[in-house]
Design a protein around this motif. Sequence first.
Motif, PDB file in Angstrom:
ATOM      1  N   ASP A  49       0.049  -1.218   0.559  1.00  0.00           N
ATOM      2  CA  ASP A  49       0.026  -0.063   0.005  1.00  0.00           C
ATOM      3  C   ASP A  49       1.099   1.198  -0.320  1.00  0.00           C
ATOM      4  N   GLU A  50       1.318   2.164  -0.377  1.00  0.00           N
ATOM      5  CA  GLU A  50       1.463   2.749  -0.968  1.00  0.00           C
ATOM      6  C   GLU A  50       1.255   3.880  -0.186  1.00  0.00           C
ATOM      7  N   ASN A  51       0.331   4.192  -0.204  1.00  0.00           N
ATOM      8  CA  ASN A  51      -0.624   4.955   0.839  1.00  0.00           C
ATOM      9  C   ASN A  51      -0.009   5.102   2.725  1.00  0.00           C
ATOM     10  N   GLY A  52       0.424   3.270   2.665  1.00  0.00           N
ATOM     11  CA  GLY A  52       0.001   3.446   4.155  1.00  0.00           C
ATOM     12  C   GLY A  52       0.446   3.623   4.971  1.00  0.00           C
ATOM     13  N   GLN A  53       0.881   2.915   6.487  1.00  0.00           N
ATOM     14  CA  GLN A  53       1.754   3.772   7.022  1.00  0.00           C
ATOM     15  C   GLN A  53       2.835   3.508   7.278  1.00  0.00           C
ATOM     16  N   ALA A  54       3.248   1.501   6.494  1.00  0.00           N
ATOM     17  CA  ALA A  54       4.462   1.077   6.369  1.00  0.00           C
ATOM     18  C   ALA A  54       5.432   2.184   5.749  1.00  0.00           C
ATOM     19  N   ARG A  55       4.930   2.699   4.585  1.00  0.00           N
ATOM     20  CA  ARG A  55       5.573   3.149   3.081  1.00  0.00           C
ATOM     21  C   ARG A  55       5.814   4.653   4.058  1.00  0.00           C
ATOM     22  N   GLU A  56       5.389   5.391   5.058  1.00  0.00           N
ATOM     23  CA  GLU A  56       6.113   6.243   5.572  1.00  0.00           C
ATOM     24  C   GLU A  56       7.244   6.460   6.739  1.00  0.00           C
ATOM     25  N   ASP A  57       7.505   5.097   6.796  1.00  0.00           N
ATOM     26  CA  ASP A  57       8.837   5.026   7.632  1.00  0.00           C
ATOM     27  C   ASP A  57       9.739   4.110   7.506  1.00  0.00           C
ATOM     28  N   PRO A  58      10.423   5.517   7.128  1.00  0.00           N
ATOM     29  CA  PRO A  58      11.923   4.827   6.207  1.00  0.00           C
ATOM     30  C   PRO A  58      13.103   3.987   6.655  1.00  0.00           C
ATOM     31  N   ALA A  59      12.796   3.910   8.403  1.00  0.00           N
ATOM     32  CA  ALA A  59      13.357   2.987   8.821  1.00  0.00           C
ATOM     33  C   ALA A  59      12.583   1.625   7.923  1.00  0.00           C
ATOM     34  N   TYR A  60      11.441   0.533   7.726  1.00  0.00           N
ATOM     35  CA  TYR A  60      11.338  -0.086   6.734  1.00  0.00           C
ATOM     36  C   TYR A  60      11.228   0.033   5.738  1.00  0.00           C
ATOM     37  N   LEU A  61      11.486   1.108   5.283  1.00  0.00           N
ATOM     38  CA  LEU A  61      11.693   1.669   3.911  1.00  0.00           C
ATOM     39  C   LEU A  61      13.415   0.972   3.643  1.00  0.00           C
TER      40      LEU A  61
ATOM     41  N   ALA B 148      17.017  -1.620  -5.371  1.00  0.00           N
ATOM     42  CA  ALA B 148      17.029  -1.212  -4.091  1.00  0.00           C
ATOM     43  C   ALA B 148      17.808   0.431  -3.992  1.00  0.00           C
ATOM     44  N   ILE B 149      17.677   0.813  -4.844  1.00  0.00           N
ATOM     45  CA  ILE B 149      18.195   2.429  -5.085  1.00  0.00           C
ATOM     46  C   ILE B 149      16.792   2.757  -4.722  1.00  0.00           C
ATOM     47  N   THR B 150      16.019   2.526  -5.993  1.00  0.00           N
ATOM     48  CA  THR B 150      15.086   3.727  -6.273  1.00  0.00           C
ATOM     49  C   THR B 150      14.140   3.426  -4.730  1.00  0.00           C
ATOM     50  N   ILE B 151      14.251   2.484  -4.130  1.00  0.00           N
ATOM     51  CA  ILE B 151      13.401   2.443  -2.559  1.00  0.00           C
ATOM     52  C   ILE B 151      14.200   3.471  -1.887  1.00  0.00           C
ATOM     53  N   GLN B 152      15.716   2.868  -1.706  1.00  0.00           N
ATOM     54  CA  GLN B 152      16.036   4.071  -0.788  1.00  0.00           C
ATOM     55  C   GLN B 152      16.637   5.489  -0.817  1.00  0.00           C
ATOM     56  N   GLU B 153      15.771   5.709  -1.806  1.00  0.00           N
ATOM     57  CA  GLU B 153      15.791   7.050  -2.205  1.00  0.00           C
ATOM     58  C   GLU B 153      14.716   7.479  -1.877  1.00  0.00           C
ATOM     59  N   GLU B 154      12.944   6.741  -1.744  1.00  0.00           N
ATOM     60  CA  GLU B 154      12.189   6.662  -1.075  1.00  0.00           C
ATOM     61  C   GLU B 154      12.534   7.226   0.671  1.00  0.00           C
ATOM     62  N   ALA B 155      13.003   5.924   1.100  1.00  0.00           N
ATOM     63  CA  ALA B 155      13.558   6.368   2.464  1.00  0.00           C
ATOM     64  C   ALA B 155      14.223   7.913   2.543  1.00  0.00           C
ATOM     65  N   ILE B 156      15.023   8.544   1.925  1.00  0.00           N
ATOM     66  CA  ILE B 156      15.572   9.492   2.405  1.00  0.00           C
ATOM     67  C   ILE B 156      14.928  10.392   2.821  1.00  0.00           C
ATOM     68  N   ALA B 157      13.591  10.937   1.376  1.00  0.00           N
ATOM     69  CA  ALA B 157      13.057  11.645   0.798  1.00  0.00           C
ATOM     70  C   ALA B 157      12.089  12.123   1.846  1.00  0.00           C
ATOM     71  N   LYS B 158      11.537  10.769   2.693  1.00  0.00           N
ATOM     72  CA  LYS B 158      11.043  10.055   3.474  1.00  0.00           C
ATOM     73  C   LYS B 158      11.650  10.927   4.672  1.00  0.00           C
ATOM     74  N   GLU B 159      12.656  11.029   4.710  1.00  0.00           N
ATOM     75  CA  GLU B 159      13.606  11.328   6.771  1.00  0.00           C
ATOM     76  C   GLU B 159      14.074  12.481   6.298  1.00  0.00           C
ATOM     77  N   GLN B 160      14.272  12.844   4.994  1.00  0.00           N
ATOM     78  CA  GLN B 160      14.056  14.346   5.312  1.00  0.00           C
ATOM     79  C   GLN B 160      13.331  15.294   5.021  1.00  0.00           C
ATOM     80  N   GLY B 161      11.553  15.030   5.151  1.00  0.00           N
ATOM     81  CA  GLY B 161      10.748  15.628   5.302  1.00  0.00           C
ATOM     82  C   GLY B 161      10.217  15.758   6.259  1.00  0.00           C
ATOM     83  N   ARG B 162      10.626  14.555   7.774  1.00  0.00           N
ATOM     84  CA  ARG B 162      10.977  14.445   9.043  1.00  0.00           C
ATOM     85  C   ARG B 162      10.989  15.866   9.658  1.00  0.00           C
ATOM     86  N   SER B 163      10.579  16.383  10.629  1.00  0.00           N
ATOM     87  CA  SER B 163      10.881  17.151  11.264  1.00  0.00           C
ATOM     88  C   SER B 163      11.372  16.023  13.080  1.00  0.00           C
TER      89      SER B 163
END
Length: 583
Positions: free
Chosen positions: A510-522, A538-553
Amino acid sequence: MFPRGRALRGLGAAALIGLLGALLTGCAMRASVPASYEDLVAQGAEAPVDVAALRRAFLARSDFDERLRELLALEAQVLAAIDERPLRLGAVGSAILDLYYGSLAGHQALARFYAFVDSTEQAAYHERWIAAIQADIEYAGDGSPQAPYPVLFANQAKAYLFARGLSAVGTTYEQTESYPLMLRAAARPDAGRIELVQFDLSDTYRAYEAAVREDQSTVLPVAGLPATCGDIGICEAFNTYAFVHLLGRGEDSAAQVLIGRTLMGVPGGERLEEAAKWLLEAAEAGNAVANLSLAELCLIMAYSSTTPSSAQLWLERAERRFSLAVAAGFDGAMVHLGRLYLRGEYGNDKRPAGVGLLERAARLDNVDALQNLAVLHTEGAFVDRDFEAAEAYYLRAAEVDEAVRIVYARFLLQPGYGRSFNDRAYGWVRDAAKAKDPHGMLLLAQLYHTGSHVDQSTRRARSWFKKAVRVAPDDPFVVNQAAWTLTVTRLPRLRDPRYAVRIMDRVMADENGQAREDPAYLDTWAAAYAAIGNFERAITIQEEAIAKEQGRSDPRARETLPILLEHLAAFRAGERISDDAIP
């Protein structure tokens, strides 16, 4: 009819014999024709009768509505002054029993009156009735949401709490599929934590429901001038909510709390102002439960405010309401306000007060407070870093709540804490795993993986990791824990990255699910793909993880972002990753 293993507490031998005789009499009567209310009252002149039968007979009377309305007003007088002016209780208690002989407050008033005037025999008679009514309440329930105590109405619930040495500091109504109308009372002893006790008022609600259907002139149990469903305009739509709403209009603070809580839940916050009105009325009537809800409402307003000055005003209001709830003894309010202080919502000067509130709640065995203090001592935040103290807090919480036992065991296994895994923790983990608790299974797998407290066995570790996932295939935490270990372990016989990819694909679908919002799971997901050689994915997913992490306060993001970037560099270089903390 006989008690199903429940203790008839508070009964002396003579009262117990009398009560059992009354219960047998009631059984015999129900086998033929139910006795009328008048017959039961006459039988009770010498000794208590079947209290449940008396309650049903009262509700079957054609005039129960008028009687109950008067009864509630008189019982309220007794409950407000039972320890004051005992001479006045005689007349009020007699008037109450003339209306309903099964009134606990009525018998309490007369027992107090006769004891004051040294009429021992009369006082003992009413004490026997008090014991019989208590026994009836406890026979049919245990005060939990699943088995609430049956009572005629809210005043009997308060009188029951008084008999147990408790006082209701706040109440609200609830509804479930099994119980159309329940009262939840926050009851406080002279010393100790607040106890939540549930009461079933469904028999009385159903009596009103049936009466209104047959006769729209039925008088409803509200204060002030007599009112009918026609006066209020709810005859055609008489249901639990309509009933509670009319109680709220009649200054019933428990109803006002429920109405306010319901309006707070309206999507978009469109009725928060109306919710506040109902809750303020309940709070002004002395219902401390309303202060908890008002505090939550003020926080909602604070966090949705568009200007700093407005947000600060609502935060101050929330603090005031939480403080009132703390003064009433609500340990949950202590924890909530303590966390707000520690987060700095009210400035750095109040942070030490946050620790004090948590410690106060911990003395009342509040599990959240105990766990929060354990974390603070583990991190050395606002208190000295002390792993021994942290363990003691976790252990106390585990003894109160079985769910914390796994948390305690997980704490013991953390590297660098210097704590020893012990037989008690192992027993708790083993029992949880056997009960198919996925978190217990994960910990047992970890024990076999590392050889902690058991002989190391990669076969058993792998088996328990997979059992945990089978039990909870959609739990991101469980799946992530298993997938990470099976991906980055240095033990070839334990490593299984293809399985890790498969279970992570499922939980991350689920691309909009809670798990996809967690950089550690990604990060775990990307590592699994890298481990099977699919570095592009792996690179595509890791880039998503980094984007999520950069957006966290969250300030902790500054610590984890470098790790995510390091993993991305490894994937781009065609390298798999391993975790030095995992054998």
